[in-house]
Design a protein around this motif. Structure first.
Motif, PDB file in Angstrom:
ATOM      1  N   LYS A 199       1.235   0.849 -10.452  1.00  0.00           N
ATOM      2  CA  LYS A 199       0.126   0.607  -9.533  1.00  0.00           C
ATOM      3  C   LYS A 199      -0.696  -0.598  -9.994  1.00  0.00           C
ATOM      4  O   LYS A 199      -0.711  -0.918 -11.184  1.00  0.00           O
ATOM      5  CB  LYS A 199      -0.792   1.842  -9.456  1.00  0.00           C
ATOM      6  N   ARG A 209      -7.919   2.566  -1.706  1.00  0.00           N
ATOM      7  CA  ARG A 209      -6.534   2.302  -1.312  1.00  0.00           C
ATOM      8  C   ARG A 209      -5.707   2.149  -2.591  1.00  0.00           C
ATOM      9  O   ARG A 209      -6.197   1.640  -3.599  1.00  0.00           O
ATOM     10  CB  ARG A 209      -6.437   1.017  -0.481  1.00  0.00           C
ATOM     11  N   TYR A 210      -4.472   2.590  -2.528  1.00  0.00           N
ATOM     12  CA  TYR A 210      -3.571   2.515  -3.680  1.00  0.00           C
ATOM     13  C   TYR A 210      -2.438   1.546  -3.368  1.00  0.00           C
ATOM     14  O   TYR A 210      -1.868   1.570  -2.271  1.00  0.00           O
ATOM     15  CB  TYR A 210      -3.027   3.905  -4.023  1.00  0.00           C
ATOM     16  N   PHE A 211      -2.133   0.710  -4.361  1.00  0.00           N
ATOM     17  CA  PHE A 211      -1.107  -0.302  -4.165  1.00  0.00           C
ATOM     18  C   PHE A 211      -0.037  -0.202  -5.248  1.00  0.00           C
ATOM     19  O   PHE A 211      -0.348  -0.091  -6.443  1.00  0.00           O
ATOM     20  CB  PHE A 211      -1.716  -1.712  -4.194  1.00  0.00           C
ATOM     21  N   GLU A 214      -0.506  -9.033  -0.511  1.00  0.00           N
ATOM     22  CA  GLU A 214      -0.122  -7.761   0.099  1.00  0.00           C
ATOM     23  C   GLU A 214       1.011  -7.966   1.101  1.00  0.00           C
ATOM     24  O   GLU A 214       1.015  -8.923   1.869  1.00  0.00           O
ATOM     25  CB  GLU A 214      -1.324  -7.132   0.818  1.00  0.00           C
ATOM     26  N   GLN A 223       3.745  -5.587   3.818  1.00  0.00           N
ATOM     27  CA  GLN A 223       3.961  -4.287   4.448  1.00  0.00           C
ATOM     28  C   GLN A 223       5.402  -3.796   4.258  1.00  0.00           C
ATOM     29  O   GLN A 223       5.754  -2.708   4.687  1.00  0.00           O
ATOM     30  CB  GLN A 223       3.652  -4.366   5.955  1.00  0.00           C
ATOM     31  N   GLU A 236       0.837  -1.202   0.000  1.00  0.00           N
ATOM     32  CA  GLU A 236       0.000   0.000   0.000  1.00  0.00           C
ATOM     33  C   GLU A 236       0.869   1.248   0.000  1.00  0.00           C
ATOM     34  O   GLU A 236       1.895   1.309   0.691  1.00  0.00           O
ATOM     35  CB  GLU A 236      -0.935   0.015   1.211  1.00  0.00           C
ATOM     36  N   THR A 284       0.542   5.663   0.171  1.00  0.00           N
ATOM     37  CA  THR A 284      -0.366   6.757   0.549  1.00  0.00           C
ATOM     38  C   THR A 284       0.165   8.122   0.122  1.00  0.00           C
ATOM     39  O   THR A 284      -0.571   9.095   0.154  1.00  0.00           O
ATOM     40  CB  THR A 284      -0.593   6.768   2.075  1.00  0.00           C
ATOM     41  N   ASN A 326      -8.317 -10.587  -4.376  1.00  0.00           N
ATOM     42  CA  ASN A 326      -6.920 -10.175  -4.615  1.00  0.00           C
ATOM     43  C   ASN A 326      -6.343 -10.708  -5.925  1.00  0.00           C
ATOM     44  O   ASN A 326      -5.123 -10.898  -6.038  1.00  0.00           O
ATOM     45  CB  ASN A 326      -6.012 -10.555  -3.433  1.00  0.00           C
TER      46      ASN A 326
END
Length: 242
Positions: A144, A172-174, A220, A222, A130, A132, A151
């Motif tokens: 992106k 949300r942007y990934f 996903e 982190q 993610e 921001t 998913n």
């Protein structure tokens, strides 16, 4: 299930020529990436696949394994497909050569996709993180991805997706992180599919899969790290390394 990692490595990158041989805390970027991939202990073999004598010698002279690709290739996936054609393996993980912060936790999540896929319906899995920061969301160097409720990737773009017409809608942007895990046959199939116009326009190779109706499972993570696309990225990587 035999899992190997392939690191495609071109010397002549358009945005930052010679970036893989730049110094990152006393070692080249490509050697840092290779050592980080080996250190995950997730692979039976790790190879750098390159068209460059400079990169080949850098890896081999430091005790690593490298393969010289014989042909010119449009993408990193095409390059590693040539290299794995005659190797015994089930899953091939493509780690980009400019990913010196490659770590085990994220890769393990990607490999879990295949362990859980009993019906062998998923050909390809990849990572997203993610983001921001609006500068990064709008940066065309940042690819992106948008996904469905399970998913699976819907689309990849250098533009902000979804377009923020209503910034209060809670999108949300990934960012797509350049690590792919393929079933070996899916990788070999990829190389015989002609590039279509959307991939050619965006210059994002995994769009080819979507254009031919394949499914890409996104995982996903982190872990941000730094992919080194520009001299500014290299400076950020040096600071993060410290």
């Amino acid at each position: 299930m035999k899992i190997i990692s392939m690191i495609p490595a071109r010397y002549s990158a358009s945005r930052f020529p010679g970036k893989l041989m730049q110094n990152l805390a006393g070692k080249s970027v490509i050697l840092r990436t290779y050592e980080a991939t080996v250190a995950t202990n997730l692979f039976s073999e790790v190879y750098v696949v390159t068209d460059s004598d400079i990169i080949y010698n850098e890896i081999v002279n430091n005790g690593g394994k490298a393969i010289m690709s014989q042909k010119e290739h449009e993408s990193g996936s095409d390059r590693i497909a040539e290299a794995v054609a005659n190797l015994d393996c089930d899953i091939v993980v493509n780690v980009q050569g400019d990913e010196p912060f490659t770590e085990a936790e994220s890769l393990r999540k990607v490999l879990e996709v295949f362990k859980e896929d009993q019906q062998k319906e998923i050909d390809l899995a990849s990572l997203m993180v993610e983001i921001t920061d609006w500068d990064e969301i709008n940066n065309p160097n940042t690819v992106k991805v948008i996904v469905d409720q399970n998913n699976f990737a819907l689309y990849f773009s250098r533009s902000p997706i979804p377009f923020p017409r209503d910034r209060q809608a809670g999108a949300r942007y990934f960012k797509h992180k350049g690590i792919y895990a393929f079933r070996k046959q899916a990788l070999l199939d990829f190389t015989v599919l002609p590039m279509q116009f959307i991939e050619a326009t965006e210059k994002i190779e995994c769009i080819r899969y979507l254009e031919y109706g394949k499914k890409i499972k996104m995982v996903e993570t982190q872990v941000q790290g730094v992919e080194i696309d520009t001299p500014e990225d290299l400076e950020r990587a040096k600071k993060l390394w410290k």
